[in-house]
Design a protein around this motif. Structure first.
Motif, PDB file in Angstrom:
ATOM      1  N   GLY A   7      -8.796 -23.091 -97.459  1.00 31.02           N
ATOM      2  CA  GLY A   7      -9.362 -22.031 -98.297  1.00 31.02           C
ATOM      3  C   GLY A   7      -8.532 -20.801 -98.122  1.00 31.02           C
ATOM      4  O   GLY A   7      -7.318 -20.878 -97.961  1.00 31.02           O
ATOM      5  N   TRP A  13      -9.203 -17.165-105.699  1.00 32.64           N
ATOM      6  CA  TRP A  13     -10.593 -17.213-106.098  1.00 32.64           C
ATOM      7  C   TRP A  13     -10.821 -16.334-107.310  1.00 32.64           C
ATOM      8  O   TRP A  13     -10.372 -15.188-107.365  1.00 32.64           O
ATOM      9  CB  TRP A  13     -11.490 -16.766-104.932  1.00 32.64           C
ATOM     10  N   ASN A 352     -16.438 -25.923 -96.079  1.00 36.09           N
ATOM     11  CA  ASN A 352     -16.050 -26.499 -97.364  1.00 36.09           C
ATOM     12  C   ASN A 352     -16.106 -28.025 -97.244  1.00 36.09           C
ATOM     13  O   ASN A 352     -16.401 -28.572 -96.175  1.00 36.09           O
ATOM     14  CB  ASN A 352     -14.675 -26.000 -97.813  1.00 36.09           C
ATOM     15  N   TRP A 425     -21.034 -23.662-100.393  1.00 34.85           N
ATOM     16  CA  TRP A 425     -19.765 -24.197-100.882  1.00 34.85           C
ATOM     17  C   TRP A 425     -20.028 -25.573-101.477  1.00 34.85           C
ATOM     18  O   TRP A 425     -20.685 -26.424-100.875  1.00 34.85           O
ATOM     19  CB  TRP A 425     -18.779 -24.332 -99.706  1.00 34.85           C
ATOM     20  N   ASN A 430     -13.718 -26.610-104.905  1.00 36.74           N
ATOM     21  CA  ASN A 430     -13.647 -25.216-104.472  1.00 36.74           C
ATOM     22  C   ASN A 430     -14.426 -24.340-105.433  1.00 36.74           C
ATOM     23  O   ASN A 430     -13.870 -23.578-106.236  1.00 36.74           O
ATOM     24  CB  ASN A 430     -12.190 -24.764-104.376  1.00 36.74           C
ATOM     25  N   PHE A 443     -18.007 -18.352-107.862  1.00 40.29           N
ATOM     26  CA  PHE A 443     -16.553 -18.179-107.922  1.00 40.29           C
ATOM     27  C   PHE A 443     -15.902 -19.549-107.877  1.00 40.29           C
ATOM     28  O   PHE A 443     -16.414 -20.491-107.269  1.00 40.29           O
ATOM     29  CB  PHE A 443     -16.057 -17.340-106.737  1.00 40.29           C
ATOM     30  N   GLN A 444     -14.763 -19.614-108.523  1.00 41.06           N
ATOM     31  CA  GLN A 444     -14.040 -20.882-108.543  1.00 41.06           C
ATOM     32  C   GLN A 444     -12.594 -20.633-108.202  1.00 41.06           C
ATOM     33  O   GLN A 444     -12.071 -19.537-108.370  1.00 41.06           O
ATOM     34  CB  GLN A 444     -14.138 -21.526-109.924  1.00 41.06           C
ATOM     35  N   ASP A 445     -11.972 -21.708-107.789  1.00 37.70           N
ATOM     36  CA  ASP A 445     -10.563 -21.622-107.477  1.00 37.70           C
ATOM     37  C   ASP A 445      -9.750 -21.819-108.745  1.00 37.70           C
ATOM     38  O   ASP A 445     -10.007 -22.733-109.530  1.00 37.70           O
ATOM     39  CB  ASP A 445     -10.238 -22.694-106.453  1.00 37.70           C
TER      40      ASP A 445
END
Lengths: 448, 291
Positions: A7, A13, A352, A425, A430, A443-445
């Motif tokens: 991460g 993010w 995660n 998570w 992610n 939030f997303q990656d």
């Protein structure tokens, strides 16, 4: 789709969504008190101080739009717990949802456990998209028909209807806790679960509500000799006979239910010796563990105390293998934090999906992520200012002394009313959910 | 050692803040939170320890002052010149090691204020205890027991203000023996045997030191608890019904959290060396040298 490989700084993010009212005036009942993804990550549940549960469901990804990720939309909302009054003790029982835990899905319906201070409920969330029509004994609007008027019989048929999601309480597990429930945890056998209050841990069978087994009892014979309480408990993810519980003294005990019916004697005892040079008036408070979580692998566990997160190897009891400082700059502010009660805030932590990164919250709507492999960490903020779709989150930094650089925020400017206590998570991707008072940020990656 | 915090909140204000929190928790929704109140009680205990140490040190200093003043008044009758000659012979032995040790309490004895020329006390003058503190014996390598102090943490020691009449640089170390309760002061290499350090009980002969100490502390503790600032709050008791418990034993015990203070915190973890007294071990071995 990448599983969570590290991460922190390896990923970008981005803001995805925010749920909740924008008003500055926050109603107490709307304050989110727990956040939990289900096993697949398709569903995201939140509980609030008003006793309500809101479940979000992820949209199926559209194959046409590769960049877009499934968004979470409201799936079901229901009132899980109501305020109660214990007449015998003249006590009001808060409806606040302390914990939600999903059961693994075994059929079309979804099941979750929700707990307030005293009672745990098993909820079934099921979809209904068909309706039977053509009843014999009642009209379409439900009114009973006069039996003597019925001259023919017909078989009701199922007709499609608008999707309706129903939540119904299937079990109510009550009257088993004298003190305030702080944890529930579903066992890997999918038949039992444990619930923990300040002094006791009970083991329940999901089908049986009128009794539970007490497996831990740390109540002293004389309450004036009380020195510690249970603060969190969790079942091992794979070994259904093993569970851990943390205490207000900063220790963790691992127990094996095969050893004895009453697990007062631990199998393993995890404690890090206190550093005598850092002793203060508040040493006991900041060493109290607020959350304990097993890694998905079951090899490690993570504990959160007021200033740090520690990762423990289950094979090593005398010290954690990793320690991460969340907001060490608060150590010199403990006095003020004691006066305004912030020192009692119970922060949670989470892993995660691949156990390579951990996340926990802080103040000023900051939350922190630590990459266990690279040892890098990042501080991000959940705020409406960064809420443009797919806007990248900028790392934040707290200035601890000396000259404040641009974009840094000084410790004295932190807003201690904006605290992130609950984060979650996604088990496989992610995607993270961060509860900031009455708002839920997702939030997303960007890479995905 | 408990470090003081940045906002200069002293032990006493922490105590009142904590008691207020406990009091407020009675009216909070959902009943009294056991965990939070337990943590608050830890802060209370820590603050109380520091507060009591401070108070004890203060009272002890006052006690010392009064006793030494009494002795000094008696000594003034002696011829100072005779005593100086006696003690000069002992300077060689005394200078070295005795300077290493001092006690906070003894350090603040203004012995030389009144009698700058007085260098030595006859053992019989103030204390009848056969303390084996003849000057020759003291000037030998002192045993570790001499260097113990009954005082609290290293509070800042004011500079030696016992300026001798002859304006010599004052180099003074004081030792309190916890077992025999004798205060010994060495000034400019001269040895003083000041007095019994505490109550007259120490002069009454062979009582067990540990027992005497307990008495002393008990004496002081009871004095401290008379402090009116927080005593009323301390005496407050919870309503029995205000805590979530079905068992009668629970309600009376939990709801009397405040009463822990009256019963001496038996329930909470004791200091490292709890066998003898409430003063934590770190407070027993403080050596302060002042010049």
């Amino acid at each position: 789709m990448m599983a969570g490989v590290g991460g922190g700084n390896d990923f970008q993010w981005c803001f995805s969504q925010v749920k909740g009212a924008i008003d500055e005036d926050v109603a107490e009942a709307d304050i989110i008190s727990t956040v939990e993804f289900n096993y697949s990550g398709e569903l995201l549940a939140t509980g609030d101080k008003g006793g309500r549960v809101v479940i979000f469901q992820r949209e199926q990804e559209s194959k046409n739009r590769q960049v877009s990720r499934g968004e979470y939309n409201v799936y079901s909302t229901f009132q899980s717990h109501e305020p109660e009054f214990d007449y015998l003790k003249s006590l009001e029982i808060e409806e606040k949802i302390n914990k939600i835990r999903w059961l693994p899905q075994q059929n079309a319906a979804h099941f979750l456990l929700s707990a307030n201070d005293k009672t745990i409920k098993l909820w079934k969330i099921s979809e209904r998209d068909k309706r039977a029509e053509g009843y014999n004994l009642k009209d379409e609007d439900g009114r009973l028909r006069d039996p003597f008027r019925i001259t023919t019989l017909r078989v009701p048929v199922l007709m499609p209807m608008d999707l309706m999601v129903e939540a119904s309480p299937r079990r109510i597990f009550a009257n088993a806790h004298t003190y305030h429930i702080n944890s529930i945890s579903v066992n890997s056998d999918y038949e039992t679960y444990l619930s923990a209050d300040d002094l006791r841990i009970n083991l329940w069978h999901l089908e049986i509500t009128d009794r539970s087994f007490n497996i831990v009892d740390i109540k002293p014979a004389n309450m004036e000799e009380l020195t510690e309480v249970i603060t969190a408990a969790e079942c091992h993810p794979h070994q259904c006979n093993v569970f851990v519980y943390s205490s207000s003294k900063g220790t963790i005990r691992l127990c094996d239910m095969r050893a004895a019916a009453l697990c007062d004697r631990h199998s393993k005892f995890f404690e890090e010796p206190e550093d005598p040079s850092s002793r203060s008036f508040f040493s006991e408070i900041i060493s109290s563990i607020s959350d304990v979580k097993f890694s998905h692998s079951g090899r490690y566990m993570m504990t959160r105390d007021y200033l740090s997160v520690k990762v423990w190897d289950l094979n090593m009891e005398n010290r954690p293998v990793e320690t991460y400082q969340v907001h060490e700059y608060l150590r010199s502010k403990l006095c003020s934090l004691y006066e305004n009660d912030c020192i009692f805030d119970k922060f949670e932590c989470c892993w995660n999906g691949s156990d390579s990164a951990i996340m926990t919250g802080s103040y000023n709507n900051f939350f922190r992520m630590f990459d266990r492999n690279t040892r890098r960490d990042i501080t991000l903020e959940a705020s409406r200012e960064n809420s443009k779709p797919r806007a990248m989150l900028k790392p934040r930094k707290v200035c601890t002394g000396g000259k404040r650089k641009k974009d840094e925020i000084s410790v004295d400017s932190l807003d201690f009313n904006k605290k992130i206590l609950h984060t979650a998570w996604h088990p496989k991707e992610n995607v993270i959910a961060v509860a900031a008072t009455n708002n839920l940020y997702i939030f997303q990656d960007k890479m995905n | 050692m408990i470090n003081t915090m940045e906002c200069a909140v002293d032990a006493q204000s922490l105590i009142s803040i904590s008691l207020r929190k406990i009091h407020n928790s009675r009216t909070q929704r959902g009943g009294i939170k056991l965990h939070k109140n337990l943590l608050v009680s830890y802060v209370l205990r820590n603050a109380r320890q520091v507060y009591m140490n401070e108070k004890y040190a203060e009272i002890y200093r006052m006690q010392q002052y009064e006793e030494v003043m009494t002795v000094c008044n008696e000594i003034q009758e002696l011829n100072p010149l005779d005593l100086v000659e006696d003690c000069e012979e002992q300077t060689g032995d005394c200078c070295g090691s005795a300077n290493e040790s001092a006690s906070l309490c003894g350090a603040l004895l203004p012995v030389s204020h009144q009698a700058p020329a007085v260098q030595h006390l006859q053992p019989s003058s103030a204390c009848s205890v056969p303390l084996a503190l003849q000057s020759e014996e003291v000037c030998k390598a002192p045993e570790p027991s001499f260097y113990r102090s009954c005082c609290a943490e290293a509070y800042p020691v004011s500079n030696c203000d016992f300026s001798p009449v002859n304006n010599m640089h004052c180099n003074k170390t004081t030792v309190l023996d916890l077992d025999t309760h004798v205060v010994t002061t060495v000034e400019n290499g001269y040895l003083h045997q000041d007095c019994c350090a505490s109550l007259q009980q120490c002069c009454q002969g062979a009582q067990s030191p540990a027992k005497k100490r307990k008495l002393d502390f008990g004496y002081y503790v009871s004095e401290i608890e008379e402090v009116p600032d927080f005593t009323p709050c301390k005496r407050a008791k919870f309503e029995d019904s205000s805590y979530a418990s079905t068992e009668p034993l629970d309600t009376s015990n939990i709801s009397n959290l405040i009463s822990i203070f009256g019963s001496g915190f038996t329930g909470l973890p004791k200091p490292l060396d709890s066998s003898q007294s409430e003063i934590p071990q770190y407070a027993r071995h403080i050596n302060v040298q002042h010049t």
